[in-house]
Design a protein around this motif. Structure first.
Motif, PDB file in Angstrom:
ATOM      1  N   ILE A   1      10.351   2.202  -2.556  1.00  0.00           N
ATOM      2  CA  ILE A   1       8.961   2.286  -1.675  1.00  0.00           C
ATOM      3  C   ILE A   1      10.164   1.071  -1.001  1.00  0.00           C
ATOM      4  N   LYS A   2       9.667   1.514   0.111  1.00  0.00           N
ATOM      5  CA  LYS A   2      10.039  -0.585   0.762  1.00  0.00           C
ATOM      6  C   LYS A   2       9.134  -1.538   1.395  1.00  0.00           C
ATOM      7  N   GLY A   3       8.131  -0.937   1.393  1.00  0.00           N
ATOM      8  CA  GLY A   3       6.628  -1.860   1.149  1.00  0.00           C
ATOM      9  C   GLY A   3       5.875  -1.091   1.684  1.00  0.00           C
ATOM     10  N   LEU A   4       4.527  -1.764   1.028  1.00  0.00           N
ATOM     11  CA  LEU A   4       3.402  -1.192   0.713  1.00  0.00           C
ATOM     12  C   LEU A   4       2.185  -2.243   1.962  1.00  0.00           C
ATOM     13  N   TYR A   5       1.287  -2.051   2.594  1.00  0.00           N
ATOM     14  CA  TYR A   5       0.860  -2.781   3.867  1.00  0.00           C
ATOM     15  C   TYR A   5      -0.834  -2.551   3.711  1.00  0.00           C
ATOM     16  N   GLN A   6      -1.216  -3.572   3.145  1.00  0.00           N
ATOM     17  CA  GLN A   6      -3.040  -3.062   4.195  1.00  0.00           C
ATOM     18  C   GLN A   6      -3.741  -4.758   4.602  1.00  0.00           C
ATOM     19  N   PRO A   7      -4.004  -3.953   5.513  1.00  0.00           N
ATOM     20  CA  PRO A   7      -4.854  -4.682   6.721  1.00  0.00           C
ATOM     21  C   PRO A   7      -6.256  -5.116   5.469  1.00  0.00           C
ATOM     22  N   PRO A   8      -6.852  -6.527   6.403  1.00  0.00           N
ATOM     23  CA  PRO A   8      -8.566  -6.050   5.564  1.00  0.00           C
ATOM     24  C   PRO A   8      -9.571  -4.733   5.966  1.00  0.00           C
ATOM     25  N   GLY A   9     -10.330  -4.458   5.217  1.00  0.00           N
ATOM     26  CA  GLY A   9     -10.766  -3.126   5.207  1.00  0.00           C
ATOM     27  C   GLY A   9     -11.608  -2.509   3.551  1.00  0.00           C
ATOM     28  N   ASP A  10     -11.077  -1.536   3.796  1.00  0.00           N
ATOM     29  CA  ASP A  10     -11.712   0.015   3.027  1.00  0.00           C
ATOM     30  C   ASP A  10     -10.634  -0.142   2.042  1.00  0.00           C
ATOM     31  N   GLY A  11      -9.362  -0.278   2.325  1.00  0.00           N
ATOM     32  CA  GLY A  11      -8.304   0.428   1.447  1.00  0.00           C
ATOM     33  C   GLY A  11      -6.909   1.042   1.246  1.00  0.00           C
TER      34      GLY A  11
ATOM     35  N   LEU B   1      -5.438   2.395  -3.394  1.00  0.00           N
ATOM     36  CA  LEU B   1      -7.511   2.162  -4.025  1.00  0.00           C
ATOM     37  C   LEU B   1      -6.389   0.996  -5.276  1.00  0.00           C
ATOM     38  N   PRO B   2      -7.110  -0.391  -5.838  1.00  0.00           N
ATOM     39  CA  PRO B   2      -7.143  -1.125  -6.086  1.00  0.00           C
ATOM     40  C   PRO B   2      -7.483  -0.969  -7.855  1.00  0.00           C
ATOM     41  N   ASP B   3      -6.687  -1.778  -8.704  1.00  0.00           N
ATOM     42  CA  ASP B   3      -7.350  -1.576 -10.348  1.00  0.00           C
ATOM     43  C   ASP B   3      -8.723  -1.584 -10.100  1.00  0.00           C
ATOM     44  N   THR B   4      -9.252  -2.650 -10.073  1.00  0.00           N
ATOM     45  CA  THR B   4     -10.748  -3.472  -9.770  1.00  0.00           C
ATOM     46  C   THR B   4     -10.495  -3.156  -8.677  1.00  0.00           C
ATOM     47  N   GLY B   5     -12.586  -3.311  -9.079  1.00  0.00           N
ATOM     48  CA  GLY B   5     -13.127  -3.908  -7.314  1.00  0.00           C
ATOM     49  C   GLY B   5     -12.747  -3.077  -6.187  1.00  0.00           C
ATOM     50  N   CYS B   6     -12.814  -1.467  -6.395  1.00  0.00           N
ATOM     51  CA  CYS B   6     -12.215  -1.268  -5.408  1.00  0.00           C
ATOM     52  C   CYS B   6     -13.850  -0.770  -4.501  1.00  0.00           C
ATOM     53  N   PRO B   7     -12.936  -0.500  -2.933  1.00  0.00           N
ATOM     54  CA  PRO B   7     -14.232  -0.972  -1.834  1.00  0.00           C
ATOM     55  C   PRO B   7     -14.797   1.219  -2.227  1.00  0.00           C
ATOM     56  N   LEU B   8     -16.382   0.329  -2.015  1.00  0.00           N
ATOM     57  CA  LEU B   8     -17.154   1.923  -2.354  1.00  0.00           C
ATOM     58  C   LEU B   8     -16.670   3.432  -1.180  1.00  0.00           C
ATOM     59  N   ILE B   9     -16.524   2.918  -0.238  1.00  0.00           N
ATOM     60  CA  ILE B   9     -15.560   3.992   0.704  1.00  0.00           C
ATOM     61  C   ILE B   9     -14.395   5.035  -0.036  1.00  0.00           C
ATOM     62  N   ALA B  10     -13.430   3.627  -0.509  1.00  0.00           N
ATOM     63  CA  ALA B  10     -12.973   4.546  -1.291  1.00  0.00           C
ATOM     64  C   ALA B  10     -12.470   4.684  -1.898  1.00  0.00           C
ATOM     65  N   ALA B  11     -13.735   4.994  -3.211  1.00  0.00           N
ATOM     66  CA  ALA B  11     -13.903   5.312  -4.635  1.00  0.00           C
ATOM     67  C   ALA B  11     -15.142   6.832  -3.995  1.00  0.00           C
ATOM     68  N   GLU B  12     -15.548   6.819  -2.934  1.00  0.00           N
ATOM     69  CA  GLU B  12     -16.440   7.759  -2.358  1.00  0.00           C
ATOM     70  C   GLU B  12     -15.568   9.045  -1.845  1.00  0.00           C
ATOM     71  N   TRP B  13     -14.153   8.293  -0.869  1.00  0.00           N
ATOM     72  CA  TRP B  13     -13.252   9.776  -0.788  1.00  0.00           C
ATOM     73  C   TRP B  13     -12.531  10.298  -1.701  1.00  0.00           C
TER      74      TRP B  13
ATOM     75  N   LEU C   1       9.956   7.759   6.078  1.00  0.00           N
ATOM     76  CA  LEU C   1       9.394   8.362   5.550  1.00  0.00           C
ATOM     77  C   LEU C   1       7.466   7.645   5.655  1.00  0.00           C
ATOM     78  N   VAL C   2       6.676   7.011   5.888  1.00  0.00           N
ATOM     79  CA  VAL C   2       5.419   6.654   6.171  1.00  0.00           C
ATOM     80  C   VAL C   2       4.147   7.069   6.224  1.00  0.00           C
ATOM     81  N   ILE C   3       3.649   7.079   4.924  1.00  0.00           N
ATOM     82  CA  ILE C   3       2.704   7.647   4.317  1.00  0.00           C
ATOM     83  C   ILE C   3       1.540   6.403   5.181  1.00  0.00           C
ATOM     84  N   ASN C   4       0.755   7.464   5.689  1.00  0.00           N
ATOM     85  CA  ASN C   4      -1.194   6.525   6.008  1.00  0.00           C
ATOM     86  C   ASN C   4      -2.224   6.624   4.604  1.00  0.00           C
ATOM     87  N   ASP C   5      -2.220   5.655   3.634  1.00  0.00           N
ATOM     88  CA  ASP C   5      -3.410   6.944   3.117  1.00  0.00           C
ATOM     89  C   ASP C   5      -4.589   5.896   2.451  1.00  0.00           C
ATOM     90  N   PHE C   6      -4.892   5.445   1.410  1.00  0.00           N
ATOM     91  CA  PHE C   6      -5.665   4.911   0.977  1.00  0.00           C
ATOM     92  C   PHE C   6      -4.964   4.399  -0.133  1.00  0.00           C
TER      93      PHE C   6
END
Length: 398
Positions: A380-390, A339-351, A332-337
Protein backbone atom coordinates in the motif's frame (compact mmCIF):
# COMPACT_ATOMS: atom_id res chain seq x y z
CA UNK A 1 -43.24 15.66 28.58
CA UNK A 2 -39.60 15.98 27.58
CA UNK A 3 -37.20 15.11 30.38
CA UNK A 4 -34.39 17.37 31.54
CA UNK A 5 -31.78 14.97 30.12
CA UNK A 6 -33.57 14.89 26.76
CA UNK A 7 -33.85 18.68 26.74
CA UNK A 8 -30.13 19.10 27.39
CA UNK A 9 -29.23 16.50 24.73
CA UNK A 10 -31.43 18.26 22.19
CA UNK A 11 -29.99 21.67 23.06
CA UNK A 12 -26.42 20.35 22.68
CA UNK A 13 -27.25 18.82 19.29
CA UNK A 14 -28.98 22.03 18.18
CA UNK A 15 -26.00 24.12 19.27
CA UNK A 16 -23.62 21.87 17.34
CA UNK A 17 -25.79 22.26 14.26
CA UNK A 18 -25.81 26.05 14.62
CA UNK A 19 -22.04 26.11 15.14
CA UNK A 20 -21.50 24.07 11.97
CA UNK A 21 -23.51 26.49 9.86
CA UNK A 22 -22.88 29.86 11.52
CA UNK A 23 -19.40 30.70 10.22
CA UNK A 24 -19.62 32.68 6.98
CA UNK A 25 -16.54 31.49 5.15
CA UNK A 26 -15.56 29.21 2.30
CA UNK A 27 -14.49 26.52 4.77
CA UNK A 28 -17.90 26.71 6.45
CA UNK A 29 -19.51 25.90 3.10
CA UNK A 30 -17.27 22.92 2.46
CA UNK A 31 -18.38 19.32 2.05
CA UNK A 32 -16.88 18.52 5.44
CA UNK A 33 -19.09 21.13 7.10
CA UNK A 34 -22.18 19.86 5.27
CA UNK A 35 -21.49 16.33 6.51
CA UNK A 36 -20.92 17.52 10.08
CA UNK A 37 -24.11 19.60 9.98
CA UNK A 38 -26.09 16.65 8.66
CA UNK A 39 -24.77 14.44 11.46
CA UNK A 40 -25.73 17.11 14.00
CA UNK A 41 -29.22 17.42 12.49
CA UNK A 42 -29.68 13.65 12.69
CA UNK A 43 -28.53 13.69 16.32
CA UNK A 44 -31.05 16.44 17.07
CA UNK A 45 -33.86 14.40 15.49
CA UNK A 46 -32.90 11.30 17.46
CA UNK A 47 -32.77 13.22 20.73
CA UNK A 48 -36.37 14.38 20.24
CA UNK A 49 -37.80 11.15 18.89
CA UNK A 50 -39.35 8.67 21.30
CA UNK A 51 -38.06 5.09 20.85
CA UNK A 52 -41.61 3.80 20.41
CA UNK A 53 -42.33 6.31 17.64
CA UNK A 54 -38.96 5.80 16.01
CA UNK A 55 -39.38 2.04 15.87
CA UNK A 56 -42.86 2.32 14.35
CA UNK A 57 -41.45 4.70 11.72
CA UNK A 58 -38.75 2.19 10.77
CA UNK A 59 -41.23 -0.71 10.85
CA UNK A 60 -43.42 0.97 8.23
CA UNK A 61 -40.61 2.55 6.21
CA UNK A 62 -40.55 -0.23 3.55
CA UNK A 63 -43.85 1.21 2.29
CA UNK A 64 -42.03 4.29 1.01
CA UNK A 65 -39.73 2.02 -1.03
CA UNK A 66 -42.77 0.18 -2.38
CA UNK A 67 -44.48 3.45 -3.30
CA UNK A 68 -41.37 4.78 -5.07
CA UNK A 69 -40.78 1.55 -6.97
CA UNK A 70 -44.41 1.37 -8.08
CA UNK A 71 -44.34 4.99 -9.22
CA UNK A 72 -41.23 4.23 -11.28
CA UNK A 73 -43.10 1.27 -12.83
CA UNK A 74 -45.93 3.63 -13.81
CA UNK A 75 -43.67 6.50 -14.91
CA UNK A 76 -45.33 8.77 -12.34
CA UNK A 77 -42.30 10.95 -11.62
CA UNK A 78 -41.76 11.57 -15.33
CA UNK A 79 -45.43 12.54 -15.65
CA UNK A 80 -45.26 14.94 -12.70
CA UNK A 81 -42.24 16.87 -14.00
CA UNK A 82 -44.01 17.68 -17.27
CA UNK A 83 -45.70 20.73 -15.69
CA UNK A 84 -46.00 22.70 -12.47
CA UNK A 85 -49.25 21.15 -11.22
CA UNK A 86 -50.76 17.79 -12.15
CA UNK A 87 -53.96 16.17 -10.91
CA UNK A 88 -54.28 12.59 -9.72
CA UNK A 89 -56.73 12.01 -12.56
CA UNK A 90 -54.19 13.20 -15.14
CA UNK A 91 -51.48 10.98 -13.65
CA UNK A 92 -53.85 8.00 -13.59
CA UNK A 93 -54.87 8.50 -17.23
CA UNK A 94 -51.29 8.80 -18.48
CA UNK A 95 -50.07 5.90 -16.32
CA UNK A 96 -53.01 3.66 -17.19
CA UNK A 97 -53.78 3.29 -13.50
CA UNK A 98 -56.61 3.62 -11.00
CA UNK A 99 -56.87 7.17 -9.63
CA UNK A 100 -57.37 5.83 -6.11
CA UNK A 101 -54.04 3.95 -6.13
CA UNK A 102 -52.31 7.06 -7.50
CA UNK A 103 -53.69 9.13 -4.61
CA UNK A 104 -52.68 6.51 -2.03
CA UNK A 105 -49.13 6.18 -3.36
CA UNK A 106 -48.63 9.92 -3.72
CA UNK A 107 -49.93 10.44 -0.17
CA UNK A 108 -46.78 8.63 1.00
CA UNK A 109 -44.53 10.27 -1.60
CA UNK A 110 -45.61 13.80 -0.61
CA UNK A 111 -45.43 13.00 3.12
CA UNK A 112 -41.76 12.16 2.66
CA UNK A 113 -41.21 15.34 0.66
CA UNK A 114 -40.47 13.63 -2.65
CA UNK A 115 -43.25 15.62 -4.35
CA UNK A 116 -45.46 18.55 -3.30
CA UNK A 117 -49.16 18.37 -2.41
CA UNK A 118 -50.85 21.49 -3.81
CA UNK A 119 -54.49 20.70 -3.04
CA UNK A 120 -56.95 17.83 -3.02
CA UNK A 121 -55.55 15.45 -5.64
CA UNK A 122 -53.16 18.09 -7.00
CA UNK A 123 -49.39 17.62 -7.07
CA UNK A 124 -46.35 19.73 -7.80
CA UNK A 125 -42.66 19.03 -8.05
CA UNK A 126 -39.45 19.81 -6.18
CA UNK A 127 -35.79 18.84 -6.53
CA UNK A 128 -36.56 15.35 -5.18
CA UNK A 129 -39.21 14.78 -7.85
CA UNK A 130 -36.79 15.83 -10.58
CA UNK A 131 -34.16 13.51 -9.14
CA UNK A 132 -36.61 10.60 -9.09
CA UNK A 133 -37.22 10.85 -12.83
CA UNK A 134 -33.51 10.73 -13.64
CA UNK A 135 -32.46 7.66 -15.65
CA UNK A 136 -29.63 6.71 -13.28
CA UNK A 137 -31.84 7.18 -10.22
CA UNK A 138 -34.50 4.93 -11.65
CA UNK A 139 -31.87 2.31 -12.47
CA UNK A 140 -30.79 2.38 -8.82
CA UNK A 141 -34.37 2.15 -7.54
CA UNK A 142 -35.13 -0.78 -9.83
CA UNK A 143 -31.92 -2.70 -9.11
CA UNK A 144 -31.89 -2.20 -5.34
CA UNK A 145 -35.60 -2.78 -4.75
CA UNK A 146 -35.99 -5.77 -7.05
CA UNK A 147 -32.95 -7.63 -5.75
CA UNK A 148 -32.07 -6.42 -2.28
CA UNK A 149 -35.55 -6.29 -0.78
CA UNK A 150 -36.20 -10.05 -1.28
CA UNK A 151 -32.65 -10.85 -0.09
CA UNK A 152 -32.98 -8.63 2.99
CA UNK A 153 -36.29 -10.30 3.85
CA UNK A 154 -34.67 -13.74 3.48
CA UNK A 155 -31.55 -12.88 5.50
CA UNK A 156 -32.78 -13.55 9.06
CA UNK A 157 -33.95 -17.07 8.15
CA UNK A 158 -30.73 -17.70 6.20
CA UNK A 159 -28.71 -16.73 9.30
CA UNK A 160 -30.82 -19.06 11.46
CA UNK A 161 -30.36 -21.96 9.04
CA UNK A 162 -26.60 -21.37 8.83
CA UNK A 163 -25.82 -20.97 12.51
CA UNK A 164 -25.58 -17.16 12.32
CA UNK A 165 -22.28 -17.35 10.42
CA UNK A 166 -20.85 -14.62 8.24
CA UNK A 167 -21.63 -15.51 4.59
CA UNK A 168 -18.56 -15.88 2.39
CA UNK A 169 -19.75 -18.26 -0.34
CA UNK A 170 -21.12 -16.31 -3.33
CA UNK A 171 -23.26 -19.35 -4.19
CA UNK A 172 -24.89 -19.60 -0.77
CA UNK A 173 -26.23 -16.46 0.86
CA UNK A 174 -29.45 -14.55 1.47
CA UNK A 175 -29.73 -13.67 -2.23
CA UNK A 176 -29.64 -17.32 -3.26
CA UNK A 177 -32.24 -18.21 -0.63
CA UNK A 178 -34.53 -15.41 -1.81
CA UNK A 179 -34.33 -16.30 -5.50
CA UNK A 180 -34.05 -20.09 -5.26
CA UNK A 181 -30.68 -20.37 -7.02
CA UNK A 182 -27.10 -21.45 -6.29
CA UNK A 183 -25.64 -19.04 -8.86
CA UNK A 184 -23.71 -15.90 -7.79
CA UNK A 185 -25.72 -12.75 -8.37
CA UNK A 186 -23.78 -11.35 -11.34
CA UNK A 187 -23.86 -14.65 -13.19
CA UNK A 188 -27.57 -14.91 -12.41
CA UNK A 189 -28.22 -11.37 -13.69
CA UNK A 190 -26.36 -12.18 -16.90
CA UNK A 191 -28.77 -15.02 -17.77
CA UNK A 192 -30.79 -14.25 -20.93
CA UNK A 193 -34.09 -14.33 -19.05
CA UNK A 194 -32.85 -11.56 -16.72
CA UNK A 195 -32.02 -8.99 -19.40
CA UNK A 196 -34.14 -6.19 -17.89
CA UNK A 197 -32.61 -6.83 -14.46
CA UNK A 198 -29.11 -6.76 -15.99
CA UNK A 199 -29.80 -3.46 -17.76
CA UNK A 200 -31.09 -1.91 -14.53
CA UNK A 201 -27.98 -3.10 -12.68
CA UNK A 202 -25.60 -1.52 -15.19
CA UNK A 203 -27.59 1.72 -15.21
CA UNK A 204 -27.32 1.82 -11.42
CA UNK A 205 -23.56 1.22 -11.57
CA UNK A 206 -23.24 4.30 -13.81
CA UNK A 207 -24.58 6.51 -11.03
CA UNK A 208 -23.78 4.67 -7.80
CA UNK A 209 -21.42 7.42 -6.63
CA UNK A 210 -24.42 9.66 -5.95
CA UNK A 211 -23.43 13.26 -5.30
CA UNK A 212 -19.91 12.42 -4.09
CA UNK A 213 -17.21 14.10 -6.17
CA UNK A 214 -15.26 11.97 -8.63
CA UNK A 215 -11.89 10.83 -7.29
CA UNK A 216 -10.09 12.65 -10.09
CA UNK A 217 -11.31 16.00 -8.72
CA UNK A 218 -9.86 15.62 -5.20
CA UNK A 219 -7.13 12.97 -5.39
CA UNK A 220 -3.64 14.25 -6.39
CA UNK A 221 -3.54 12.18 -9.57
CA UNK A 222 -0.82 14.21 -11.25
CA UNK A 223 1.59 14.09 -8.30
CA UNK A 224 0.92 10.56 -7.13
CA UNK A 225 0.35 8.66 -10.38
CA UNK A 226 1.52 10.67 -13.39
CA UNK A 227 4.70 12.42 -12.21
CA UNK A 228 7.12 9.69 -13.31
CA UNK A 229 7.87 8.19 -16.69
CA UNK A 230 4.94 7.37 -18.96
CA UNK A 231 5.28 4.71 -21.65
CA UNK A 232 3.18 6.13 -24.49
CA UNK A 233 3.17 2.74 -26.21
CA UNK A 234 1.38 1.12 -23.26
CA UNK A 235 -2.07 1.88 -21.84
CA UNK A 236 -2.15 4.82 -19.44
CA UNK A 237 -5.24 3.56 -17.61
CA UNK A 238 -7.11 0.26 -17.70
CA UNK A 239 -10.55 0.41 -16.08
CA UNK A 240 -11.03 -3.18 -14.92
CA UNK A 241 -14.70 -4.18 -14.83
CA UNK A 242 -15.49 -0.54 -15.52
CA UNK A 243 -19.07 -0.99 -16.69
CA UNK A 244 -20.05 1.49 -19.38
CA UNK A 245 -16.91 3.56 -18.84
CA UNK A 246 -18.33 6.45 -16.80
CA UNK A 247 -15.28 6.65 -14.50
CA UNK A 248 -12.88 6.35 -17.41
CA UNK A 249 -14.62 9.26 -19.14
CA UNK A 250 -14.25 11.41 -16.03
CA UNK A 251 -10.51 10.70 -15.96
CA UNK A 252 -10.11 11.61 -19.64
CA UNK A 253 -12.13 14.82 -19.23
CA UNK A 254 -10.13 15.83 -16.15
CA UNK A 255 -6.76 15.27 -17.87
CA UNK A 256 -7.33 16.05 -21.57
CA UNK A 257 -3.69 16.96 -22.15
CA UNK A 258 -2.25 13.71 -20.81
CA UNK A 259 -1.13 11.52 -23.69
CA UNK A 260 -1.93 7.86 -23.42
CA UNK A 261 -4.07 4.92 -24.39
CA UNK A 262 -7.16 3.96 -22.44
CA UNK A 263 -8.75 0.54 -22.11
CA UNK A 264 -12.19 -0.35 -20.76
CA UNK A 265 -12.52 -3.99 -19.73
CA UNK A 266 -15.69 -5.80 -18.70
CA UNK A 267 -17.90 -8.63 -19.89
CA UNK A 268 -18.68 -8.37 -23.60
CA UNK A 269 -22.40 -7.81 -23.03
CA UNK A 270 -21.58 -4.85 -20.75
CA UNK A 271 -19.18 -3.37 -23.30
CA UNK A 272 -21.87 -3.70 -25.97
CA UNK A 273 -24.01 -1.25 -23.99
CA UNK A 274 -21.13 1.27 -23.64
CA UNK A 275 -21.99 3.36 -26.68
CA UNK A 276 -20.81 6.86 -25.72
CA UNK A 277 -17.05 6.40 -25.49
CA UNK A 278 -14.49 8.48 -27.42
CA UNK A 279 -12.22 6.91 -30.00
CA UNK A 280 -9.31 7.02 -27.52
CA UNK A 281 -10.92 4.23 -25.49
CA UNK A 282 -10.40 0.64 -26.55
CA UNK A 283 -12.97 -1.87 -25.35
CA UNK A 284 -11.72 -5.35 -24.48
CA UNK A 285 -13.78 -8.15 -23.00
CA UNK A 286 -12.51 -9.81 -19.83
CA UNK A 287 -13.53 -12.38 -17.27
CA UNK A 288 -11.31 -11.23 -14.42
CA UNK A 289 -11.55 -14.60 -12.67
CA UNK A 290 -9.97 -16.38 -15.62
CA UNK A 291 -8.04 -13.69 -17.48
CA UNK A 292 -5.50 -10.98 -16.75
CA UNK A 293 -6.09 -7.35 -17.77
CA UNK A 294 -4.10 -5.67 -20.53
CA UNK A 295 -0.43 -5.83 -19.56
CA UNK A 296 1.99 -3.03 -18.72
CA UNK A 297 -0.45 -0.19 -17.94
CA UNK A 298 0.52 2.72 -15.73
CA UNK A 299 -2.77 2.63 -13.80
CA UNK A 300 -5.17 -0.25 -13.20
CA UNK A 301 -8.37 1.14 -11.76
CA UNK A 302 -11.04 -0.85 -9.90
CA UNK A 303 -14.10 0.87 -8.48
CA UNK A 304 -16.50 -1.06 -6.26
CA UNK A 305 -15.13 -4.40 -7.47
CA UNK A 306 -13.37 -6.03 -4.54
CA UNK A 307 -16.21 -5.22 -2.13
CA UNK A 308 -18.35 -7.59 -4.21
CA UNK A 309 -16.25 -10.57 -3.08
CA UNK A 310 -15.03 -12.25 0.08
CA UNK A 311 -11.26 -12.60 0.49
CA UNK A 312 -10.73 -15.87 -1.49
CA UNK A 313 -12.36 -14.48 -4.65
CA UNK A 314 -10.82 -11.03 -4.12
CA UNK A 315 -7.34 -12.59 -3.92
CA UNK A 316 -8.02 -14.52 -7.12
CA UNK A 317 -8.92 -11.27 -8.92
CA UNK A 318 -5.91 -9.43 -7.49
CA UNK A 319 -3.45 -12.12 -8.56
CA UNK A 320 -4.74 -11.85 -12.13
CA UNK A 321 -4.21 -8.07 -12.02
CA UNK A 322 -0.76 -8.52 -10.50
CA UNK A 323 0.30 -10.70 -13.41
CA UNK A 324 -0.28 -7.71 -15.71
CA UNK A 325 1.47 -5.07 -13.59
CA UNK A 326 5.04 -3.90 -14.15
CA UNK A 327 7.11 -3.59 -10.98
CA UNK A 328 8.29 -0.06 -10.30
CA UNK A 329 5.91 1.35 -12.91
CA UNK A 330 2.32 0.17 -12.51
CA UNK A 331 -0.16 1.21 -9.84
CA UNK A 332 -3.43 -0.41 -8.84
CA UNK A 333 -5.98 2.19 -7.73
CA UNK A 334 -8.88 0.93 -5.62
CA UNK A 335 -11.93 3.18 -5.26
CA UNK A 336 -13.98 1.72 -2.41
CA UNK A 337 -15.15 2.18 1.15
CA UNK A 338 -12.53 2.23 3.90
CA UNK A 339 -14.55 1.59 7.04
CA UNK A 340 -13.38 3.00 10.37
CA UNK A 341 -13.12 0.62 13.31
CA UNK A 342 -15.43 2.87 15.34
CA UNK A 343 -17.94 5.58 14.46
CA UNK A 344 -18.77 4.14 11.04
CA UNK A 345 -21.05 6.40 8.94
CA UNK A 346 -24.52 4.93 8.55
CA UNK A 347 -24.46 4.72 4.74
CA UNK A 348 -21.17 2.79 4.83
CA UNK A 349 -22.54 0.36 7.44
CA UNK A 350 -25.72 -0.09 5.36
CA UNK A 351 -23.68 -0.61 2.20
CA UNK A 352 -21.73 -3.32 4.01
CA UNK A 353 -24.95 -5.20 4.84
CA UNK A 354 -26.06 -4.79 1.22
CA UNK A 355 -22.86 -6.54 0.15
CA UNK A 356 -23.63 -9.25 2.69
CA UNK A 357 -27.16 -9.94 1.48
CA UNK A 358 -26.52 -9.69 -2.27
CA UNK A 359 -22.95 -10.93 -2.68
CA UNK A 360 -21.97 -12.78 0.53
CA UNK A 361 -19.20 -10.15 0.56
CA UNK A 362 -18.23 -7.12 2.64
CA UNK A 363 -16.94 -3.59 2.90
CA UNK A 364 -13.50 -3.58 4.55
CA UNK A 365 -11.80 -1.66 7.30
CA UNK A 366 -8.28 -0.31 6.80
CA UNK A 367 -6.80 -3.29 8.66
CA UNK A 368 -8.80 -5.70 6.50
CA UNK A 369 -7.61 -3.98 3.34
CA UNK A 370 -4.02 -4.18 4.56
CA UNK A 371 -4.36 -7.89 5.30
CA UNK A 372 -5.87 -8.54 1.86
CA UNK A 373 -3.14 -6.70 -0.04
CA UNK A 374 -0.39 -8.26 2.07
CA UNK A 375 -1.75 -11.72 1.24
CA UNK A 376 -1.75 -10.78 -2.46
CA UNK A 377 1.86 -9.55 -2.35
CA UNK A 378 0.98 -5.89 -2.85
CA UNK A 379 2.29 -2.86 -1.00
CA UNK A 380 0.00 0.00 0.00
CA UNK A 381 1.43 3.34 -1.11
CA UNK A 382 -1.34 5.38 0.47
CA UNK A 383 -4.93 5.49 1.69
CA UNK A 384 -6.87 8.68 0.98
CA UNK A 385 -10.34 9.71 2.15
CA UNK A 386 -12.16 12.99 1.56
CA UNK A 387 -14.82 14.11 4.05
CA UNK A 388 -18.01 12.16 3.53
CA UNK A 389 -19.41 8.68 3.92
CA UNK A 390 -16.21 6.64 4.09
CA UNK A 391 -15.36 6.06 0.45
CA UNK A 392 -11.75 6.58 -0.49
CA UNK A 393 -8.81 5.71 -2.69
CA UNK A 394 -6.16 3.08 -1.98
CA UNK A 395 -3.03 3.08 -4.13
CA UNK A 396 -1.02 -0.15 -4.21
CA UNK A 397 1.95 -1.43 -6.14
CA UNK A 398 4.05 -4.56 -6.47
Amino acid sequence: MISEAERIEALEAAQKLVDCLSEDSESARSESTRVQALQAANALTRSLERPEDGLIKFAYSPTIWMAIRTCVHMNVFNILVEKETTSAREVAEKAGADEIIIRRLLRVITSYGYAVEKGDGLYGINEWTKHMQNRLTQGMITYIFDHSMPAIAAAPEWFKENGFQNPTDPRNGPFQKAFGTNIPIFQWLALPENKERWDAANTFFEGDRGNRPSWVTWFPVQDELLSGKIDDQAPLLVDVAGGRGHDLLEFINQFPCVKGKYVLQDLQKVLDSATNLPAAVEKRAIDFFNESPVKGAKIYYMKFILHDYADPEALHILKNVISSMEKGYSYLVINDFILPDTGCPLIAAEWDLMMLTLMSAMERTESQWRSLFYAAGLSIKGLYQPPGDGQGIIVVAL
